[in-house]
Design a protein around this motif. Sequence first.
Motif, short mmCIF file in Angstrom:
data_model
loop_
_atom_site.label_atom_id
_atom_site.label_comp_id
_atom_site.label_asym_id
_atom_site.label_seq_id
_atom_site.Cartn_x
_atom_site.Cartn_y
_atom_site.Cartn_z
N PHE A 293 0.83 -1.19 0.00
CA PHE A 293 0.00 0.00 0.00
C PHE A 293 0.88 1.26 0.00
O PHE A 293 2.04 1.23 0.43
CB PHE A 293 -0.89 0.04 1.23
CG PHE A 293 -1.96 -1.01 1.24
CD1 PHE A 293 -3.15 -0.84 0.54
CD2 PHE A 293 -1.79 -2.20 1.96
CE1 PHE A 293 -4.15 -1.80 0.56
CE2 PHE A 293 -2.78 -3.17 1.99
CZ PHE A 293 -3.95 -2.97 1.29
N THR A 294 0.31 2.35 -0.48
CA THR A 294 0.97 3.65 -0.40
C THR A 294 0.18 4.55 0.53
O THR A 294 -0.96 4.24 0.90
CB THR A 294 1.06 4.31 -1.79
OG1 THR A 294 -0.26 4.64 -2.23
CG2 THR A 294 1.72 3.38 -2.80
N VAL A 295 0.78 5.69 0.88
CA VAL A 295 0.07 6.64 1.73
C VAL A 295 -1.18 7.15 1.02
O VAL A 295 -2.22 7.35 1.64
CB VAL A 295 1.00 7.82 2.11
CG1 VAL A 295 0.24 8.86 2.93
CG2 VAL A 295 2.20 7.31 2.90
N ASP A 296 -1.11 7.31 -0.31
CA ASP A 296 -2.30 7.74 -1.06
C ASP A 296 -3.41 6.70 -0.95
O ASP A 296 -4.59 7.05 -0.87
CB ASP A 296 -1.93 7.99 -2.52
CG ASP A 296 -1.07 9.24 -2.70
OD1 ASP A 296 -1.10 10.11 -1.81
OD2 ASP A 296 -0.37 9.34 -3.72
N ASP A 297 -3.05 5.41 -0.96
CA ASP A 297 -4.07 4.35 -0.77
C ASP A 297 -4.73 4.51 0.59
O ASP A 297 -5.94 4.33 0.72
CB ASP A 297 -3.42 2.96 -0.85
CG ASP A 297 -2.91 2.61 -2.24
OD1 ASP A 297 -3.49 3.10 -3.23
OD2 ASP A 297 -1.92 1.87 -2.32
N LEU A 298 -3.93 4.83 1.59
CA LEU A 298 -4.44 4.93 2.95
C LEU A 298 -5.54 5.97 3.06
O LEU A 298 -6.48 5.82 3.86
CB LEU A 298 -3.28 5.29 3.88
CG LEU A 298 -3.29 4.72 5.30
CD1 LEU A 298 -3.27 3.21 5.28
CD2 LEU A 298 -2.10 5.25 6.09
N LEU A 299 -5.46 7.01 2.26
CA LEU A 299 -6.44 8.09 2.31
C LEU A 299 -7.81 7.64 1.81
O LEU A 299 -8.81 8.33 2.05
CB LEU A 299 -5.95 9.28 1.49
CG LEU A 299 -4.66 9.94 1.98
CD1 LEU A 299 -4.25 11.06 1.05
CD2 LEU A 299 -4.82 10.46 3.40
N THR A 300 -7.87 6.50 1.12
CA THR A 300 -9.15 5.99 0.62
C THR A 300 -9.78 4.97 1.56
O THR A 300 -10.88 4.49 1.29
CB THR A 300 -8.97 5.34 -0.77
OG1 THR A 300 -8.22 4.12 -0.64
CG2 THR A 300 -8.24 6.28 -1.73
N PHE A 301 -9.09 4.62 2.66
CA PHE A 301 -9.61 3.61 3.57
C PHE A 301 -10.84 4.13 4.32
O PHE A 301 -10.96 5.32 4.58
CB PHE A 301 -8.54 3.20 4.59
CG PHE A 301 -7.47 2.29 4.04
CD1 PHE A 301 -7.36 2.06 2.68
CD2 PHE A 301 -6.57 1.68 4.89
CE1 PHE A 301 -6.37 1.23 2.17
CE2 PHE A 301 -5.58 0.84 4.39
CZ PHE A 301 -5.49 0.62 3.04
N PRO A 302 -11.75 3.23 4.69
CA PRO A 302 -12.95 3.65 5.43
C PRO A 302 -12.60 4.09 6.85
O PRO A 302 -11.61 3.64 7.44
CB PRO A 302 -13.80 2.38 5.46
CG PRO A 302 -12.82 1.26 5.35
CD PRO A 302 -11.74 1.77 4.44
#
Length: 208
Positions: free
Chosen positions: A33-42
């Motif tokens: 995962f990337t930090v940008d992915d983390l921003l899409t987490f619920p």
Amino acid sequence: MRESETPDTERVTGKRTMEPATRRTILPGGPPFTVDDLLTFPDDGNRYELFDGSLLVSPPPVPPHQFASLRLVRVLEDAAPPEFEPLPAVGLRAGRRDFFVPDLVVVPTEAVEETELMFRPEDILLAVEIVSPTTEARDRHLKRAAYAAAGIPAYWRIELSEGPSVHVHELAGDEYKPAERYDAGEAATLLAPFGVRFDPAVLVRPRA
């Protein structure tokens, strides 16, 4: 089980750690995962962090943990000059695939005014972790190494099970020196990032 699904059991391997969440959550994307992915987490109540693209998942802190965090913020606020700000549970982006949420940090006041979402490593003058049973290995080893690699000058580890005690690490080169330990009942006298003196016992002591 799909790669993007939070597992039910703890798994620890070398540099990668995954710990159980309070409930099963289907996460978008997949590792690394990337930090940008983390921003899409619920927003499901769990704390999500990243280490080299691997998820570090923690349930919400338990009351003793939150109690100690609140007490430490108060200690540091009372001692801090106006140019420093103690803040609980902020985002730290240490790289494209590294993201942490220290239990408490101290940053320059001007960095607070300039930061909208997450801090950079160069903003962090002190990072603090309060050890809980589910984060022992992470706080004692993984985060110590990660914060040192990020160049954070000071790292405090609070061990509630030790009375509590405060373990103070100062950066020397690219790693922390062995910790100075301060136990409940003795005065921890610290100079960085500013002067502060307190008995670790105050972190678990009820208000008068």
